[in-house]
Design an enzyme around this catalytic site. Structure first.
Site, short mmCIF file in Angstrom:
data_model
loop_
_atom_site.label_atom_id
_atom_site.label_comp_id
_atom_site.label_asym_id
_atom_site.label_seq_id
_atom_site.Cartn_x
_atom_site.Cartn_y
_atom_site.Cartn_z
N TYR A 85 3.38 31.44 -0.70
CA TYR A 85 4.46 31.24 0.27
C TYR A 85 5.80 31.78 -0.24
O TYR A 85 6.83 31.61 0.41
CB TYR A 85 4.62 29.75 0.61
CG TYR A 85 3.38 29.13 1.20
CD1 TYR A 85 2.94 29.48 2.48
CD2 TYR A 85 2.64 28.20 0.47
CE1 TYR A 85 1.80 28.90 3.02
CE2 TYR A 85 1.49 27.62 1.01
CZ TYR A 85 1.08 27.98 2.28
OH TYR A 85 -0.04 27.42 2.83
N LYS A 92 23.50 23.11 4.30
CA LYS A 92 22.12 23.32 3.87
C LYS A 92 21.87 24.77 3.44
O LYS A 92 20.73 25.21 3.40
CB LYS A 92 21.17 22.95 5.02
CG LYS A 92 21.39 21.54 5.57
CD LYS A 92 20.54 21.32 6.82
CE LYS A 92 20.94 20.04 7.53
NZ LYS A 92 20.14 19.84 8.76
N ASN A 132 18.57 14.72 9.48
CA ASN A 132 17.99 13.55 10.13
C ASN A 132 17.90 12.32 9.21
O ASN A 132 18.34 11.23 9.56
CB ASN A 132 16.61 13.91 10.68
CG ASN A 132 16.21 13.02 11.83
OD1 ASN A 132 17.03 12.68 12.68
ND2 ASN A 132 14.95 12.64 11.86
N LYS A 145 35.38 11.59 20.39
CA LYS A 145 34.01 12.01 20.70
C LYS A 145 33.27 10.90 21.44
O LYS A 145 33.10 9.80 20.91
CB LYS A 145 33.25 12.36 19.42
CG LYS A 145 33.98 13.33 18.49
CD LYS A 145 34.03 14.71 19.07
CE LYS A 145 34.63 15.70 18.06
NZ LYS A 145 34.70 17.06 18.58
N PRO A 178 14.54 19.95 4.12
CA PRO A 178 15.65 19.99 3.16
C PRO A 178 17.00 19.71 3.82
O PRO A 178 17.32 20.27 4.87
CB PRO A 178 15.60 21.41 2.61
CG PRO A 178 14.22 21.89 2.90
CD PRO A 178 13.81 21.22 4.16
N GLU A 179 17.76 18.82 3.23
CA GLU A 179 19.12 18.54 3.68
C GLU A 179 20.05 18.71 2.48
O GLU A 179 19.64 19.24 1.44
CB GLU A 179 19.19 17.14 4.29
CG GLU A 179 18.27 17.00 5.50
CD GLU A 179 18.30 15.64 6.16
OE1 GLU A 179 19.32 14.92 6.02
OE2 GLU A 179 17.32 15.27 6.83
N ARG A 217 6.65 27.30 6.29
CA ARG A 217 6.69 27.33 7.76
C ARG A 217 7.42 28.53 8.36
O ARG A 217 7.42 28.72 9.55
CB ARG A 217 7.34 26.04 8.27
CG ARG A 217 6.46 24.82 8.04
CD ARG A 217 6.97 23.66 8.86
NE ARG A 217 5.99 22.61 8.95
CZ ARG A 217 6.09 21.57 9.76
NH1 ARG A 217 7.13 21.49 10.57
NH2 ARG A 217 5.17 20.63 9.80
#
Length: 385
Positions: free
Chosen positions: A107, A60, A186, A167, A2-3, A126
């Protein structure tokens, strides 16, 4: 995993279906790894009889504001998800819970029933998610340590230019740093850089002013579009996609459109040239030259940090926020549906690598046979004399 788009979809679903309703039943899992810092009994007692006033998100993380504190907060981790019975929460893999589905799921970490009969659950297969009960979620870690939200608190073009110009790390690594900008993970980072036509390894400080403008535009457009259409494969790029490792994360990019520039491009070209010159002689030359051509075409990843996940060492660059620590330490042995795409990619890469290896072996065998045959013919000629 999840993002920002998935978590925002969950927030909107709760906002549309649960506000103004009273919690009449609450079940908290007996799982101290996920239920952080509060007992099961205390958590359930703090929710019963409360009314859901609003739903909030940063990066998130999601939290619910009730008519009195404390408030439940959710850090989604790798596989956290909000399900509302009978409601399609997202357009991604997760859809509406059907009457035939197990409910609540085994779950489930938090299950709530509202006064109109509606039920929702936060699940985590997880166990890398964190569910907390806090008086003011936004004022304490991990939320208080996050950078500006990519959707709700976007930087201006000038702010982005000024911050990036200082940066000297890979642009993708920086985008994944939740203390710099929150919500981009990602897959969002890969898509943002593809749309902006920026190589993920390009140093942030070396980007051109045009790059900065494209990046600023892409962050906004990718997040908004992802919320609108979900994972619609018909809108994926129809070009060759390669995979490398940047900031310790598997990274998808399109070499044809996302090229390194400046000194980095020169160094990359020099490395590639040296690699091709550095092969052995004799029989191995032809074999290695064929393998090198495959590498240039992107079928085989380079030896330094460019192998698919699980086949090589990860990059030493590790700029990770506290929020993403658990996610990045997960083992690939914990398989579930969320990793289907990565698993297919890994298998494809393995097949490609096997194919190149077999080609190498075949060429070596053919060359060896020719050498042996030539030697035998030479001996026969000598005997004849």
């Amino acid at each position: 995993m999840p993002e920002l788009p998935e978590v925002e979809a969950a927030r909107r679903a709760i906002e549309e279906n649960c506000l103004g309703k009273k919690i009449t039943k609450a079940l908290i899992a007996d799982d101290p790894k996920v239920i952080d810092g509060v007992s099961r009994a205390d958590f359930e007692a703090s929710l019963l009889g409360k009314t859901i006033v609003s739903a909030h998100r940063k990066g998130k993380n999601l939290w619910l504001r009730l008519d009195s504190p404390p408030f439940p907060s959710f850090q989604f981790g790798m596989a956290g998800a909000i399900y509302i019975k009978g409601v399609a929460v997202t357009k991604y893999k997760r859809s509406a819970v059907k009457d035939t589905d197990e409910w609540p799921s085994k779950y489930s970490k938090l299950f709530v029933e509202l006064d109109d009969g509606l039920e929702f659950s936060f699940t985590d297969k997880r166990r890398f998610a964190r569910v907390r009960l806090l008086k003011d979620p936004a004022s304490v870690p991990p939320i208080s340590e996050l950078g500006p939200d990519a959707l709700l608190e976007p930087m201006t073009g000038d702010e982005l230019f000024e911050s990036l110009s200082k940066k000297k790390i890979a642009i993708k690594t920086l985008l994944l740093d939740q203390s710099y900008i929150s919500g981009i993970g990602n897959w969002v980072a890969d898509e943002v850089l593809y749309q902006a036509r920026i190589h993920p390894e390009q140093s942030a400080a070396s980007l051109s002013k045009e790059n900065y403008g494209n990046l600023h535009k892409s962050i906004k457009e990718v997040i908004e579009k992802s919320l609108e259409v979900g994972a619609d494969s018909s809108q994926f790029p129809r070009r060759k996609i390669d995979f490398i490792t940047v900031g310790g994360r598997t990274t998808a990019y399109v070499p044809e459109l996302q090229k390194l520039s400046g000194q980095q491009a020169a160094r990359a070209g020099s490395k590639q040239a040296n690699k091709r010159k550095g092969h052995g002689d004799g029989v191995k030359d032809d074999v290695n030259e064929a393998a090198s051509d495959e590498e240039v075409n992107g079928s085989v990843q380079s030896k330094k940090g460019r192998k698919p996940r699980g086949q090589g060492n990860k990059s030493s660059a590790k700029r990770k926020s506290k929020e993403s620590d658990d996610e990045d330490n997960a083992n690939d042995s914990e398989d579930d549906d969320d990793d289907d795409n990565d698993d297919h990619h890994d298998e494809d890469q393995k097949n490609k690598t096997r194919k190149v290896t077999n080609n190498k072996q075949s060429k070596v065998e053919k060359t060896s046979k020719k050498t042996v045959q030539t030697s035998q013919n030479s001996k026969k000629k000598k005997k004849a004399k």
